[in-house]
Write an enzyme that holds these catalytic residues in place. Sequence first.
Site, PDB file in Angstrom:
ATOM      1  N   CYS A  95      62.820 -24.884 -69.090  1.00  8.09           N
ATOM      2  CA  CYS A  95      63.052 -25.357 -70.268  1.00  8.09           C
ATOM      3  C   CYS A  95      63.389 -24.819 -71.105  1.00  8.09           C
ATOM      4  O   CYS A  95      62.230 -24.146 -72.000  1.00  8.09           O
ATOM      5  CB  CYS A  95      62.395 -26.439 -70.747  1.00  8.09           C
ATOM      6  SG  CYS A  95      62.406 -27.675 -71.380  1.00  8.09           S
ATOM      7  N   CYS A 111      59.187 -28.265 -78.089  1.00 13.94           N
ATOM      8  CA  CYS A 111      58.134 -29.287 -77.769  1.00 13.94           C
ATOM      9  C   CYS A 111      56.598 -29.614 -77.040  1.00 13.94           C
ATOM     10  O   CYS A 111      56.344 -28.401 -76.478  1.00 13.94           O
ATOM     11  CB  CYS A 111      59.202 -29.893 -76.180  1.00 13.94           C
ATOM     12  SG  CYS A 111      58.817 -31.147 -75.052  1.00 13.94           S
ATOM     13  N   CYS A 166      55.075 -29.647 -72.349  1.00 11.29           N
ATOM     14  CA  CYS A 166      54.509 -28.909 -70.995  1.00 11.29           C
ATOM     15  C   CYS A 166      54.139 -27.979 -72.033  1.00 11.29           C
ATOM     16  O   CYS A 166      54.665 -27.175 -72.217  1.00 11.29           O
ATOM     17  CB  CYS A 166      56.204 -28.764 -70.552  1.00 11.29           C
ATOM     18  SG  CYS A 166      56.964 -29.556 -69.266  1.00 11.29           S
ATOM     19  N   CYS A 223      65.808 -33.556 -70.874  1.00 12.07           N
ATOM     20  CA  CYS A 223      63.893 -32.831 -69.826  1.00 12.07           C
ATOM     21  C   CYS A 223      64.026 -32.242 -68.603  1.00 12.07           C
ATOM     22  O   CYS A 223      64.224 -33.212 -67.426  1.00 12.07           O
ATOM     23  CB  CYS A 223      63.031 -34.664 -69.542  1.00 12.07           C
ATOM     24  SG  CYS A 223      61.462 -34.197 -69.954  1.00 12.07           S
ATOM     25  N   GLN A 266      52.712 -45.166 -62.271  1.00 12.27           N
ATOM     26  CA  GLN A 266      52.657 -43.241 -62.265  1.00 12.27           C
ATOM     27  C   GLN A 266      54.062 -42.474 -61.901  1.00 12.27           C
ATOM     28  O   GLN A 266      54.860 -43.199 -61.462  1.00 12.27           O
ATOM     29  CB  GLN A 266      52.305 -43.032 -60.517  1.00 12.27           C
ATOM     30  CG  GLN A 266      50.733 -44.056 -60.350  1.00 12.27           C
ATOM     31  CD  GLN A 266      49.491 -43.360 -61.560  1.00 12.27           C
ATOM     32  OE1 GLN A 266      49.927 -41.565 -62.031  1.00 12.27           O
ATOM     33  NE2 GLN A 266      48.146 -44.036 -61.256  1.00 12.27           N
ATOM     34  N   GLU A 280      43.221 -57.038 -64.470  1.00  9.34           N
ATOM     35  CA  GLU A 280      43.608 -56.355 -65.486  1.00  9.34           C
ATOM     36  C   GLU A 280      44.165 -57.191 -66.745  1.00  9.34           C
ATOM     37  O   GLU A 280      43.965 -58.750 -66.365  1.00  9.34           O
ATOM     38  CB  GLU A 280      44.720 -56.332 -64.844  1.00  9.34           C
ATOM     39  CG  GLU A 280      46.401 -55.566 -65.061  1.00  9.34           C
ATOM     40  CD  GLU A 280      46.131 -54.156 -65.730  1.00  9.34           C
ATOM     41  OE1 GLU A 280      46.594 -53.857 -66.802  1.00  9.34           O
ATOM     42  OE2 GLU A 280      45.205 -53.604 -64.927  1.00  9.34           O
ATOM     43  N   ASP A 297      40.147 -47.157 -62.288  1.00  6.86           N
ATOM     44  CA  ASP A 297      41.522 -46.629 -62.404  1.00  6.86           C
ATOM     45  C   ASP A 297      42.322 -46.502 -63.984  1.00  6.86           C
ATOM     46  O   ASP A 297      43.542 -47.525 -63.841  1.00  6.86           O
ATOM     47  CB  ASP A 297      42.921 -46.843 -61.790  1.00  6.86           C
ATOM     48  CG  ASP A 297      44.448 -46.083 -61.972  1.00  6.86           C
ATOM     49  OD1 ASP A 297      43.745 -44.701 -62.834  1.00  6.86           O
ATOM     50  OD2 ASP A 297      45.115 -45.568 -61.783  1.00  6.86           O
ATOM     51  N   CYS A 309      42.758 -39.821 -64.798  1.00  2.00           N
ATOM     52  CA  CYS A 309      43.916 -38.540 -65.294  1.00  2.00           C
ATOM     53  C   CYS A 309      43.190 -37.762 -66.134  1.00  2.00           C
ATOM     54  O   CYS A 309      43.761 -36.979 -67.509  1.00  2.00           O
ATOM     55  CB  CYS A 309      45.647 -39.125 -65.642  1.00  2.00           C
ATOM     56  SG  CYS A 309      44.864 -40.686 -67.277  1.00  2.00           S
TER      57      CYS A 309
END
Length: 406
Positions: free
Chosen positions: A74, A82, A85, A159, A238, A291, A335, A362
């Site tokens: 990239c 950026c 990443c 992107c 996700q 939720e 989660d 995560c």
Amino acid sequence: MSEQSVLPTLTVRIERPATGGGVGRADDGRVIFVRHSLPGELVEVQVNETSSKFYRGEAVRVLEASTARVAAPCPYAHPGGCGGCDLQHALPDAQISWKASIVAEHLRRIAGIEVDVAVTALLGPVQGSRTRLRCGVDDQGRLGLRAARSHRLVAIEQCWIADERFEPAFGHSWRGVSEVELRAIGDGEPFAVARRESERGTTFELRSLTGAPLDPSTQSRVAVHEFVFSVSPLSFWQSHRNAPTVLLDAVLEMANLGDGDDAVDLFGGVGLFGVPLAKRVGPSGRLTAVESSPFAVRDARNNASGLKQMTVREWSVTPRSVNDTVRAGCTVVLDPPRQGLAKGVAASLVRRSPKRVIYVSCDAATFARDLRIFLGSGYALNLLRAFDLFPMTEHVELVASLDSPA
């Protein structure tokens, strides 16, 4: 002149991976976190943040390169570019090793356990694998992503890691809105969710990738195995194209539910885990989903249509909601967002005595923090799986099975 206004350039040998970049040590003894570096490398670092204990910076010149170093695919993945990443300059195997090292270090340092961590890479191309992309909008109306640890926007024309169908959005002017989330969830046409700020508050507008207004009832429909989920534009899903299938398979395997079982799905979202789990427990079982998002609750109830054994409650996950929904001997799936469980939730779960807890995370650091509470209460880490659902970054998705001492 202050230290902050005269930021040095240092030459550093990178010792190991860490959150926020490779780690080395400056001549004055302070630890230094270096983006765009790899273990073993000798790099010239432009420092951009200092404290009495550490530096942060970016490798602006590689003096001795690792054999795992490659050219970033990239054009925006470079010092000052950026911040999305972290690892585009590393071979795939080196990225996997980096993630495994970070997870193992968090488990050792925070949870107090030694675990051999193996990160599973997903099949399929990395380029174009991301189905959601949240962009800022600069003064010229251009879409951009933030620089690392900064609010500064870097305008981009595409992107590399996101769905290639997003490209028209980068040629459109989004002047007047503060943020745009691009979505290519499921088989339908990609679209944008534009956030607008005004004196009356925040509003969201559905638009095509070229800015045309869309019907407010627009939904995404996503097939995961035999299940089809309706996902509202403001509901979480996700980001990696293969993540829902991978995570659902892991959760179903670890939960191992059957007819008549009792389960609770905390942070249930649109029902990705809850609906299949409800199918597993059957009409004689019970599945309670909790939720907080009203959009996701509506989606979950729609996705659970016909499953009388599944109840969806619009409630934040707090000690109170845990006490009201979790029953002794049940199986709990959670989660949570990146910040992990709210204060008191893990302790409340332990007091309710579920037989098994499936924790999907995560963020390795907050997972390790919460895991420590479960382990201290006698729960055993039965199985831990790690998946590379955030390729080209240092992030990793964890799924853990914790068993009751009873």
